[in-house]
Design an enzyme around this catalytic site. Structure first.
Site, mmCIF file in Angstrom:
data_model
loop_
_atom_site.group_PDB
_atom_site.id
_atom_site.type_symbol
_atom_site.label_atom_id
_atom_site.label_comp_id
_atom_site.label_asym_id
_atom_site.label_seq_id
_atom_site.Cartn_x
_atom_site.Cartn_y
_atom_site.Cartn_z
ATOM 1 N N ALA A 133 17.126 79.237 33.640
ATOM 2 C CA ALA A 133 17.002 79.155 32.188
ATOM 3 C C ALA A 133 16.469 80.503 31.713
ATOM 4 C CB ALA A 133 16.035 78.041 31.822
ATOM 5 N N GLY B 297 17.402 76.635 36.529
ATOM 6 C CA GLY B 297 18.449 75.950 35.766
ATOM 7 C C GLY B 297 19.851 76.228 36.300
ATOM 8 N N GLU C 168 20.236 73.879 39.091
ATOM 9 C CA GLU C 168 20.302 72.538 38.480
ATOM 10 C C GLU C 168 21.680 72.294 37.866
ATOM 11 O OE1 GLU C 168 16.554 73.345 36.340
ATOM 12 O OE2 GLU C 168 15.934 71.353 36.986
ATOM 13 N N GLU D 155 10.654 77.407 39.832
ATOM 14 C CA GLU D 155 9.866 77.151 38.616
ATOM 15 C C GLU D 155 8.358 77.169 38.832
ATOM 16 O OE1 GLU D 155 12.665 75.639 39.386
ATOM 17 O OE2 GLU D 155 13.902 75.362 37.607
HETATM 18 N N1 COA Z 1 15.732 84.598 32.255
HETATM 19 C C1 COA Z 1 15.814 85.693 31.481
HETATM 20 N N2 COA Z 1 16.239 86.889 31.949
HETATM 21 C C2 COA Z 1 16.558 86.960 33.258
HETATM 22 C C3 COA Z 1 16.473 85.867 34.123
HETATM 23 C C4 COA Z 1 16.046 84.636 33.568
HETATM 24 N N3 COA Z 1 15.960 83.524 34.295
HETATM 25 N N4 COA Z 1 16.847 86.253 35.363
HETATM 26 C C5 COA Z 1 17.154 87.557 35.272
HETATM 27 N N5 COA Z 1 16.988 87.992 34.001
HETATM 28 C C6 COA Z 1 17.201 89.351 33.462
HETATM 29 C C7 COA Z 1 16.082 90.291 33.862
HETATM 30 O O1 COA Z 1 14.993 90.160 32.974
HETATM 31 C C8 COA Z 1 16.783 91.620 33.721
HETATM 32 O O2 COA Z 1 16.877 91.965 32.348
HETATM 33 P P1 COA Z 1 16.514 93.453 31.834
HETATM 34 O O3 COA Z 1 17.510 94.327 32.555
HETATM 35 O O4 COA Z 1 16.728 93.387 30.358
HETATM 36 O O5 COA Z 1 15.116 93.704 32.266
HETATM 37 C C9 COA Z 1 18.200 91.325 34.197
HETATM 38 O O6 COA Z 1 18.369 89.908 34.057
HETATM 39 C C10 COA Z 1 18.437 91.688 35.649
HETATM 40 O O7 COA Z 1 17.455 91.040 36.440
HETATM 41 P P2 COA Z 1 16.497 91.807 37.491
HETATM 42 O O8 COA Z 1 15.280 90.964 37.691
HETATM 43 O O9 COA Z 1 16.308 93.216 37.076
HETATM 44 O O10 COA Z 1 17.426 91.757 38.789
HETATM 45 P P3 COA Z 1 16.921 91.839 40.303
HETATM 46 O O11 COA Z 1 18.152 92.054 41.122
HETATM 47 O O12 COA Z 1 15.808 92.786 40.470
HETATM 48 O O13 COA Z 1 16.331 90.376 40.626
HETATM 49 C C11 COA Z 1 16.346 87.952 40.556
HETATM 50 C C12 COA Z 1 17.179 89.249 40.621
HETATM 51 C C13 COA Z 1 17.303 86.805 40.376
HETATM 52 C C14 COA Z 1 15.575 87.783 41.872
HETATM 53 C C15 COA Z 1 15.342 88.043 39.383
HETATM 54 O O14 COA Z 1 16.071 88.403 38.209
HETATM 55 C C16 COA Z 1 14.608 86.756 39.087
HETATM 56 O O15 COA Z 1 13.694 86.398 39.818
HETATM 57 N N6 COA Z 1 14.990 86.062 38.001
HETATM 58 C C17 COA Z 1 14.307 84.879 37.536
HETATM 59 C C18 COA Z 1 14.613 83.690 38.426
HETATM 60 C C19 COA Z 1 13.849 82.473 37.966
HETATM 61 O O16 COA Z 1 12.639 82.377 38.045
HETATM 62 N N7 COA Z 1 14.603 81.485 37.459
HETATM 63 C C20 COA Z 1 14.041 80.226 37.044
HETATM 64 C C21 COA Z 1 13.843 80.206 35.595
HETATM 65 S S1 COA Z 1 13.177 78.650 35.071
#
Ligand code: COA
Length: 260
Positions: free
Chosen positions: A66, A112, A115, A135
């Site tokens: 999400a 999400g 999910e 989460e």
């Molecule tokens: N919500 C909002 N933005 C998200 C996102 C999310 N769930 N997941 C990734 N993004 C965004 C990042 O903020 C980043 O945006 P920016 O370039 O404007 O800063 C962009 O997507 C790229 O992500 P980034 O984190 O730089 O990529 P990465 O390769 O370093 O890491 C992940 C990849 C998936 C490990 C990392 O993005 C992450 O942990 N995301 C969140 C996962 C999460 O907790 N999901 C559950 C949500 S309830």
């Protein structure tokens, strides 16, 4: 059909819905959930569509969760509302759709995103895919059905560990757990998934819808899945496709199903 956050293509009765926010790793904003829910409702009514495939754009992510930026300041009431609306309008809706929905997981499926994939009827992943429900690392729990569907798919102990550690698992581990049915090279993901869709489309659509309903009944509180199966089995006898299927078998020819 024009949407800001998703792309749709329809070919040979297969609709491919691609979540298209690659710069945010296809994170599910509220607007994306609305686009998905409206599109799937229309595809459900569209007689030119028999199977729906859900995937993410780019090579990195299916859906990375999400959209965290949207709910960072939510209150208790707003948080519960976010989960309730999402579950009703999209996740539960997909799970109970009469048309098969297959998730083609092309990369990160987190929170999400996983999910959403779990609400689909089954899942195929590319080798690079990574799955998890992180989460609790944000001070939350899964809110789009993850605490219910993950144990249904992989068992309580594994689900407890995955959710409590917030850890990601690889596509191969996901296959061992039964979370995904197949793991294929990324370049072959959509072709492989379409081959399964074509196998499904050889069969009677009404019966497929009833099979989904009867299987789902096993997991619904207060429902006796055997009763649902008996009723659905009986209903199939009233269809033209049942007559066609049995007649074609007896005449040693291929059945031509119409969905009636
Ligand atoms: N919500 C909002 N933005 C998200 C996102 C999310 N769930 N997941 C990734 N993004 C965004 C990042 O903020 C980043 O945006 P920016 O370039 O404007 O800063 C962009 O997507 C790229 O992500 P980034 O984190 O730089 O990529 P990465 O390769 O370093 O890491 C992940 C990849 C998936 C490990 C990392 O993005 C992450 O942990 N995301 C969140 C996962 C999460 O907790 N999901 C559950 C949500 S309830």
């Amino acid at each position: 059909m024009n949407y800001k956050n998703i792309l749709i293509s329809i070919e040979e009765k297969i609709a491919t819905v691609t979540i298209n926010r690659p710069e945010k790793l296809n994170a599910l904003s509220k607007a994306t959930i609305t686009d998905l829910s409206e599109a799937i409702k229309l595809l459900n009514k569209n007689e030119d569509v028999r199977v729906i495939i859900l995937t993410g754009s780019g090579e990195k992510a299916f859906v990375a969760g999400a959209d965290i930026s949207e709910f960072a300041n939510y209150t208790v009431v707003e948080g519960a509302q976010l989960a309730a609306e999402g579950q009703e309008s999209l996740f539960d809706y997909i799970e109970n759709l009469k048309k098969p929905v297959i998730a083609a997981i092309n990369g990160f499926a987190l929170g999400g995103g996983l999910e959403l994939a779990m609400a689909c009827h089954f899942r195929v992943a590319s080798v690079n895919a990574k799955m998890g429900l992180p989460e609790v690392s944000l001070g939350l729990i899964p809110g789009y059905g993850g605490t219910q569907r993950l144990p249904q798919l992989i068992g309580k102990g594994r689900a407890m560990e995955m959710i409590m550690t917030a850890a990601m698992i690889s596509a191969e581990e996901a296959k061992q757990y039964g979370l995904v049915n197949h793991v294929v090279p990324q370049t072959e993901l959509l072709t492989f998934t379409s081959v399964i869709a074509h196998k499904i489309m050889k069969n009677a659509p009404f019966a497929i819808g009833k099979a989904i309903k009867a299987i789902n009944a096993n997991f619904e509180d207060g429902k006796n899945g055997f009763d649902t199966e008996i009723k659905s089995f009986g209903e199939c006898f009233g269809t033209e496709d049942f007559k066609e299927g049995t007649t074609a078998f007896l005449e040693k020819r291929k059945a031509e199903f119409t969905g009636k």
